[in-house]
Design a protein around this motif. Structure first.
Motif, short mmCIF file in Angstrom:
data_model
loop_
_atom_site.label_atom_id
_atom_site.label_comp_id
_atom_site.label_asym_id
_atom_site.label_seq_id
_atom_site.Cartn_x
_atom_site.Cartn_y
_atom_site.Cartn_z
N THR A 173 0.96 -1.34 0.12
CA THR A 173 0.37 -0.35 -0.42
C THR A 173 0.66 1.61 0.24
O THR A 173 0.51 1.76 -0.52
CB THR A 173 -0.73 -0.18 1.16
OG1 THR A 173 -1.67 -2.06 1.23
CG2 THR A 173 -1.91 1.42 0.81
N LEU A 177 1.29 4.04 -2.93
CA LEU A 177 0.37 5.46 -1.84
C LEU A 177 1.68 6.57 -2.52
O LEU A 177 1.42 7.70 -3.28
CB LEU A 177 0.71 5.91 -1.00
CG LEU A 177 -0.75 5.14 -0.21
CD1 LEU A 177 -0.19 4.92 1.45
CD2 LEU A 177 -1.94 6.32 -1.03
N ARG A 204 -8.01 0.65 6.24
CA ARG A 204 -7.73 2.04 6.15
C ARG A 204 -7.18 1.52 4.24
O ARG A 204 -6.78 1.88 4.08
CB ARG A 204 -6.22 1.84 6.71
CG ARG A 204 -5.41 0.70 7.55
CD ARG A 204 -4.14 1.12 7.97
NE ARG A 204 -2.92 0.45 7.95
CZ ARG A 204 -3.22 -0.62 8.32
NH1 ARG A 204 -4.63 -1.11 9.44
NH2 ARG A 204 -1.98 -1.93 8.80
N GLN A 205 -6.63 0.38 3.96
CA GLN A 205 -6.06 -0.34 2.98
C GLN A 205 -7.29 0.07 1.60
O GLN A 205 -6.82 0.82 0.96
CB GLN A 205 -5.90 -1.42 2.54
CG GLN A 205 -4.32 -1.46 3.73
CD GLN A 205 -4.33 -2.87 3.91
OE1 GLN A 205 -5.20 -4.00 4.54
NE2 GLN A 205 -3.41 -3.04 4.88
N ASN A 208 -7.26 4.16 1.26
CA ASN A 208 -6.53 4.10 -0.34
C ASN A 208 -6.53 3.89 -1.30
O ASN A 208 -6.33 4.44 -2.85
CB ASN A 208 -5.25 3.61 0.55
CG ASN A 208 -4.60 3.96 1.63
OD1 ASN A 208 -4.83 4.91 2.37
ND2 ASN A 208 -3.85 2.92 2.31
N ALA A 262 -5.90 8.86 3.04
CA ALA A 262 -5.29 7.90 3.07
C ALA A 262 -5.58 7.16 4.94
O ALA A 262 -6.24 6.28 5.00
CB ALA A 262 -4.55 7.25 2.72
#
Length: 264
Positions: A173, A177, A204-205, A208, A262
């Motif tokens: 990840t 980013l 959270r991923q 993202n 993110a």
């Protein structure tokens, strides 16, 4: 980071001679030094969640010692107590004794990152990587490069981390980013595929991924990403901000904008 126990053991034997008999050794019970007792007590207290008392004990143990193991425990305890300056001082004490201590270099780099000193973190973490390369070190190094908008260097660092930890989703990840910050939106979305297809993917991923899709111009797909405990309105807010981030030309400023998004 590695945890070390500091134990000082004193071994002794007393040789007894009995009239006309064979001698037999008598072994004393190993004794701990005062510092070792303090460290053990501090560790026990820390396990019970009393960080304040543990820190006081580590401080006492370190008063008359520059033992790297004691300084390391002190640095970690200070960092846990949000005493970043104190933690930095302990790591620097360790480096004064051994300039090549990878644990001290990583610790110092981490503190510098938290304090916003990305340049200092890069120096410390590059030195750590030269002595003891690891996924953890390269992840932190990539983060430092991202904060300065050095996206190519960040990608290189995260790629090295991923080669050492191929199954770590956070590492992949981070690479995605970095690619997004560098304007490589389709590549970033592709990098995220292994993450979102994993049964271990976390909230959270997924955020993202939605952000990267929106930045790639794939708005409908971004809206379709199922993020647990996120309302449609909340997702729209994030996607709108992601679209705005695309217009930011400065990589460091874009990194800051994407980082905030993110985090969820």
């Amino acid at each position: 980071m590695a945890r070390r126990w500091v134990n000082a053991l004193a071994y002794g034997g007393v040789l007894l001679a009995l009239c006309g008999c064979n001698t037999a050794p008598q072994t004393q019970t190993p004794q701990m030094t005062d510092q070792a007792r303090l460290i053990k007590l501090a560790a026990d207290v820390e396990k019970r969640g009393d960080r304040g008392t543990a820190l006081a004990l580590y401080e006492r143990a370190a008063t008359s010692s520059t033992d790297p193991a004691i300084q390391l425990r002190l640095a970690k305890a200070r960092e846990a107590a949000d005493d970043l300056d104190g933690a930095e001082a302990a790591y620097r004490t360790m480096l004064g004794a051994n300039a090549n201590s990878s644990e001290a270099l990583v610790g110092l780099g981490s503190i510098q990152l938290q304090k916003g000193d990305a340049q200092g973190a890069i120096r410390s973490l590059n030195a750590a990587a030269a002595h003891a390369p690891s996924g953890k070190v390269y992840n932190k190094l990539g983060t430092a490069y991202i904060l300065l908008g050095q996206t190519e260097n960040a990608e290189t660092a995260f790629s090295k981390a991923l080669s050492m930890e191929p199954g770590k989703l956070d590492t992949r990840t981070n690479l995605a980013l970095a690619q997004a910050v560098g304007g490589k939106f389709p590549v970033a979305a592709s990098t995220m595929q292994d993450v979102v297809n994993s049964p271990l993917v976390e909230r959270r991923q997924l955020i993202n991924y939605a952000v990267i899709l929106r930045m790639s111009g794939r708005t409908d797909e971004a809206r379709a990403v199922n993020v647990p405990e996120m309302t449609a309105a909340g997702k729209e807010t994030i996607l709108r901000q992601a679209a705005n981030a695309v217009t930011i030309k400065d990589p460091a400023s874009r990194a800051k904008a994407i980082g905030v998004l993110a985090s969820g």
